[in-house]
Design a protein around this motif. Sequence first.
Motif, PDB file in Angstrom:
ATOM      1  N   ASP A  92       3.205  -3.792   5.689  1.00  0.00           N
ATOM      2  CA  ASP A  92       3.611  -3.025   4.783  1.00  0.00           C
ATOM      3  C   ASP A  92       3.650  -1.440   4.525  1.00  0.00           C
ATOM      4  O   ASP A  92       4.176  -0.569   4.427  1.00  0.00           O
ATOM      5  CB  ASP A  92       3.652  -3.836   3.256  1.00  0.00           C
ATOM      6  CG  ASP A  92       4.516  -5.090   2.993  1.00  0.00           C
ATOM      7  OD1 ASP A  92       3.900  -5.804   2.008  1.00  0.00           O
ATOM      8  OD2 ASP A  92       5.530  -5.229   3.598  1.00  0.00           O
ATOM      9  N   MET A  93       2.122  -1.408   4.682  1.00  0.00           N
ATOM     10  CA  MET A  93       1.787   0.270   4.774  1.00  0.00           C
ATOM     11  C   MET A  93       2.263   0.828   5.937  1.00  0.00           C
ATOM     12  O   MET A  93       2.593   2.060   5.735  1.00  0.00           O
ATOM     13  CB  MET A  93       0.173   0.073   4.978  1.00  0.00           C
ATOM     14  CG  MET A  93      -0.610  -0.069   3.528  1.00  0.00           C
ATOM     15  SD  MET A  93      -2.125   0.292   3.751  1.00  0.00           S
ATOM     16  CE  MET A  93      -3.172  -1.077   4.387  1.00  0.00           C
ATOM     17  N   GLU A  96       5.944   1.164   5.447  1.00  0.00           N
ATOM     18  CA  GLU A  96       6.506   2.060   4.153  1.00  0.00           C
ATOM     19  C   GLU A  96       6.148   3.741   4.768  1.00  0.00           C
ATOM     20  O   GLU A  96       6.812   4.537   4.262  1.00  0.00           O
ATOM     21  CB  GLU A  96       5.548   1.874   3.127  1.00  0.00           C
ATOM     22  CG  GLU A  96       5.882   0.649   2.166  1.00  0.00           C
ATOM     23  CD  GLU A  96       7.313   0.871   1.697  1.00  0.00           C
ATOM     24  OE1 GLU A  96       7.554   1.678   0.884  1.00  0.00           O
ATOM     25  OE2 GLU A  96       8.251  -0.187   1.685  1.00  0.00           O
ATOM     26  N   GLY A  97       5.304   3.968   5.280  1.00  0.00           N
ATOM     27  CA  GLY A  97       4.767   5.285   5.636  1.00  0.00           C
ATOM     28  C   GLY A  97       6.023   5.454   6.998  1.00  0.00           C
ATOM     29  O   GLY A  97       6.616   6.755   6.655  1.00  0.00           O
ATOM     30  N   ASP A 100       9.130   6.671   5.114  1.00  0.00           N
ATOM     31  CA  ASP A 100       9.022   8.052   4.487  1.00  0.00           C
ATOM     32  C   ASP A 100       9.461   9.105   5.517  1.00  0.00           C
ATOM     33  O   ASP A 100      10.407   9.735   5.256  1.00  0.00           O
ATOM     34  CB  ASP A 100       7.693   8.482   4.116  1.00  0.00           C
ATOM     35  CG  ASP A 100       7.324   7.699   2.832  1.00  0.00           C
ATOM     36  OD1 ASP A 100       5.998   7.764   2.330  1.00  0.00           O
ATOM     37  OD2 ASP A 100       8.213   7.182   1.948  1.00  0.00           O
TER      38      ASP A 100
ATOM     39  N   ARG B  64      -8.475   0.016   2.359  1.00  0.00           N
ATOM     40  CA  ARG B  64      -8.253   1.117   1.411  1.00  0.00           C
ATOM     41  C   ARG B  64      -6.602   1.153   1.543  1.00  0.00           C
ATOM     42  O   ARG B  64      -5.877   1.845   2.387  1.00  0.00           O
ATOM     43  CB  ARG B  64      -8.850   2.523   2.038  1.00  0.00           C
ATOM     44  CG  ARG B  64     -10.292   2.534   1.880  1.00  0.00           C
ATOM     45  CD  ARG B  64     -10.770   3.752   2.160  1.00  0.00           C
ATOM     46  NE  ARG B  64     -12.102   4.126   1.832  1.00  0.00           N
ATOM     47  CZ  ARG B  64     -13.253   3.825   2.485  1.00  0.00           C
ATOM     48  NH1 ARG B  64     -13.220   3.277   3.769  1.00  0.00           N
ATOM     49  NH2 ARG B  64     -14.509   3.887   1.845  1.00  0.00           N
ATOM     50  N   MET B  65      -5.912   0.476   0.700  1.00  0.00           N
ATOM     51  CA  MET B  65      -4.687   0.695   0.878  1.00  0.00           C
ATOM     52  C   MET B  65      -3.744   1.835   0.296  1.00  0.00           C
ATOM     53  O   MET B  65      -4.067   2.298  -0.803  1.00  0.00           O
ATOM     54  CB  MET B  65      -3.915  -0.710  -0.032  1.00  0.00           C
ATOM     55  CG  MET B  65      -4.275  -2.003   0.715  1.00  0.00           C
ATOM     56  SD  MET B  65      -3.097  -3.364  -0.179  1.00  0.00           S
ATOM     57  CE  MET B  65      -1.453  -2.828   0.782  1.00  0.00           C
ATOM     58  N   VAL B  66      -2.846   2.170   0.894  1.00  0.00           N
ATOM     59  CA  VAL B  66      -1.985   3.409   0.447  1.00  0.00           C
ATOM     60  C   VAL B  66      -0.413   2.727   0.500  1.00  0.00           C
ATOM     61  O   VAL B  66      -0.231   1.631   0.952  1.00  0.00           O
ATOM     62  CB  VAL B  66      -2.075   4.749   1.199  1.00  0.00           C
ATOM     63  CG1 VAL B  66      -3.313   5.136   1.436  1.00  0.00           C
ATOM     64  CG2 VAL B  66      -1.738   4.318   2.890  1.00  0.00           C
ATOM     65  N   GLN B  67       0.519   3.481  -0.081  1.00  0.00           N
ATOM     66  CA  GLN B  67       1.824   3.193  -0.128  1.00  0.00           C
ATOM     67  C   GLN B  67       2.048   2.293  -1.354  1.00  0.00           C
ATOM     68  O   GLN B  67       1.760   1.080  -1.245  1.00  0.00           O
ATOM     69  CB  GLN B  67       2.442   2.626   1.245  1.00  0.00           C
ATOM     70  CG  GLN B  67       2.577   3.821   2.496  1.00  0.00           C
ATOM     71  CD  GLN B  67       3.546   4.512   2.002  1.00  0.00           C
ATOM     72  OE1 GLN B  67       4.510   4.318   1.411  1.00  0.00           O
ATOM     73  NE2 GLN B  67       3.378   5.771   2.820  1.00  0.00           N
TER      74      GLN B  67
END
Lengths: 220, 229
Positions: A92-93, A96-97, A100, B64-67
């Motif tokens: 997911d991370m 999502e990046g 963008d 360290r989660m982002v989004q």
Amino acid sequence: MSGKPRLTYLNGRGRMESIRWLLAAAGVEAEVYLETKEQYDKLIKDGFLLFQQVPLVEIDGMKMVQTRAIMSYIAGKYNLYGKDLKERAMIDMYVEGISDLMQMILVFPFSPPDAKEKNLESIKERATNRYFPVFEKVLKQHGQDFLVGNKFSWADVQLMEAILAVEEKIPAVLSGFPQLQVFKTKMSNMPTIKKFLQPGSPRKPPPDAHYVETVLKMFK
Amino acid sequence: MSAKPKLYYFDGRGKMESIRWLLAAAGVEFEEEFLETRDQYEKLLQGGSLLFQQVPMVEIDGMRMVQTRAILSYIAAKYNLYGKDLKERALIDMYVGGTDDLMGFILMFPFLSAEDKEKQHAVIVQKATSRYFPVYEKVLKDHGQDFLVGNNFSWADVHLLEAILMVEEKKSDVLSGFPQLQAFKARISSIPAMKKFLEPGSQRKPVPDDKYVETVRRVLRMYYDVKAN
């Protein structure tokens, strides 16, 4: 309804393209192309579009809208979403990046002529300073073929799509990224992706003036 | 890293607020570190904590989660707020996608010029009342259940409540044509975890003010004009 999903969108990339990429593994039953505002208005009137928007994907008895929801469902259904919650979080991370970055490319054809050069520069800057370095590092650190869990996933498909989309605008963009060059070659040889990259597949060409015109007329 | 999730963001709503709501709904206590200076942000960047150089960032379960979306999905799944199967998850994702788009119109509002604010106010109310609220009104009416999906409290309910309250802050009687949503709002607000979050002293953040806008602009060096979408 047959086993395969049915896609409704304009005859072009837009927000549906990432879904087509992801479905390359599964195959698509049919695509319905929106060409006129009348068609679009009818879809809304007939209650097909939950939030009056496309993409629309009819799959497993559902009329799915919202690009991310659709892709999450497909990824889950076709085992492209990792083996557990933490791998899903990584996927997911990454997705999502990349999304963008893809957003910048999505809106690019609609930017006014005097902003195009600046926007192209922004795409190049973000790709080479923010996004590509992350995936270069991920691949270098674990030395595996795929981004997450040593297994082909949605994240790999999305990254592959993004690399090709950026390269269309900036042909030498991968020159500082040896890992990504190798990744691109490896992904190109995955059987389902290889097939998707051949002529005659559901893959759509880069947006042209006609596509932009159709979008503007339909959604004004 | 502590056992509690730790949130890194400005002292204000922005993209982190939905995460605060969801953690609260799940009954999960969390810590916060507020970005106030450019130096703090650069230190985080240099330390390699921000995968794409952006906040929100949440330290949770060794990651360290982002989004924002990735973080919310993880929390929802971990705390059983994501439906019982793939199809319920699909519905939740669709509904959250809608409320996310709606809240997106409000997210950038504080950064708009005065003129654009006036226009955007009208857009927010129009979208809420003609595109989004009717959908959830109908969903609730059609199945007659207390919650949006699968007769069970989920992320979709939390997100919708957040969206309703945010739009009401712009137009207090915006729910007047939506009896189901009025009942929904009362119901979800009275769930103990939500009730607690809605009380003063909770970690819920107030409506963004000039100080918040100034902080964000200063920390991110975001001095350009933000355009309405």
